[in-house]
Design a protein around this motif. Sequence first.
Motif, PDB file in Angstrom:
ATOM      1  N   SER A  97       0.833  -1.206   0.000  1.00 30.66           N
ATOM      2  CA  SER A  97       0.000   0.000   0.000  1.00 30.66           C
ATOM      3  C   SER A  97       0.865   1.253   0.000  1.00 30.66           C
ATOM      4  CB  SER A  97      -0.926  -0.013   1.220  1.00 30.66           C
ATOM      5  OG  SER A  97      -1.788  -1.134   1.184  1.00 30.66           O
ATOM      6  N   ARG A  98       1.931   1.238   0.838  1.00 32.96           N
ATOM      7  CA  ARG A  98       2.824   2.402   0.869  1.00 32.96           C
ATOM      8  C   ARG A  98       3.516   2.598  -0.470  1.00 32.96           C
ATOM      9  NH1 ARG A  98       4.062   0.343   6.079  1.00 32.96           N
ATOM     10  NH2 ARG A  98       5.961  -0.632   5.258  1.00 32.96           N
ATOM     11  N   ARG A 101       1.012   4.107  -2.850  1.00 31.91           N
ATOM     12  CA  ARG A 101       0.818   5.536  -2.574  1.00 31.91           C
ATOM     13  C   ARG A 101       2.029   6.346  -3.011  1.00 31.91           C
ATOM     14  NH1 ARG A 101      -1.289   3.584   2.341  1.00 31.91           N
ATOM     15  NH2 ARG A 101       0.668   4.125   3.382  1.00 31.91           N
ATOM     16  N   GLU A 105       2.119   9.227  -5.683  1.00 30.79           N
ATOM     17  CA  GLU A 105       2.625  10.565  -5.374  1.00 30.79           C
ATOM     18  C   GLU A 105       3.783  10.941  -6.289  1.00 30.79           C
ATOM     19  OE1 GLU A 105       3.652  10.389  -1.306  1.00 30.79           O
ATOM     20  OE2 GLU A 105       1.569  10.366  -0.571  1.00 30.79           O
TER      21      GLU A 105
END
Length: 229
Positions: A97-98, A101, A105
């Motif tokens: 998930s990180r 993200r 970004e």
Amino acid sequence: SMAVPWEEYFRLALQEKLPRKIPEQNVHQFPPVLRLLEKRQELKAADQSLRAQKEVFQTTMAALQQRWEQLEQKEQELKGSFLRFDKFLQDAEARRSRALRRAAEEGHCAGRQEAEARRLWAQLEELRRERALLQRRLEHLAPCARLLGQVLERLPEESKWIQIQNTAAEKTLLLGRTRMAALNLFQVVCQHQRQPPNLDLEDTEGQLEQVKQFIQDLSGMLASLRQAE
């Protein structure tokens, strides 16, 4: 732990070893002493068999107990492995998930940087076009600039010439006014003498000479009158 029904086990084992029914013919063939010995032998054999079975049973139960403990230990190990694997999956999902993200970004940031780079590139191209236009204008104005430089070099001389011209104009104006005043005086003298002007309008010196002569004559007359009084 497992409960062991020893009494029931031995009773069943003894029933299997002892004969269920003595045949009718054997009862009458053997005397009581022999039958007693035979029973003792049977009991001894049954006891030995029971002891052997007891040892086998105890060995089996010990093996089963050991196996049970091993299974419990294995179960605990499997539970620990499951918990560790579950935590590993959770950590992996969190890292995924990180990463998603961060990738989103970074992609958004890369998009902004790309847009900024395009804007700066367009601005640079516009500046280059303006510089080329200014360069052409400078090349077109170069002769004018050289001429202007030459004019600036001659400006002190031109300034002196303008100053001389201004001074000459002032003197010319003063001269014109002087001539006009002389002409007016000459005309007044002519009217007083009742004579028409006999000099050219541009003959300022002659006009002034007659005015001077008139003033001298008038001064002499005034002096004679004072003496006569």
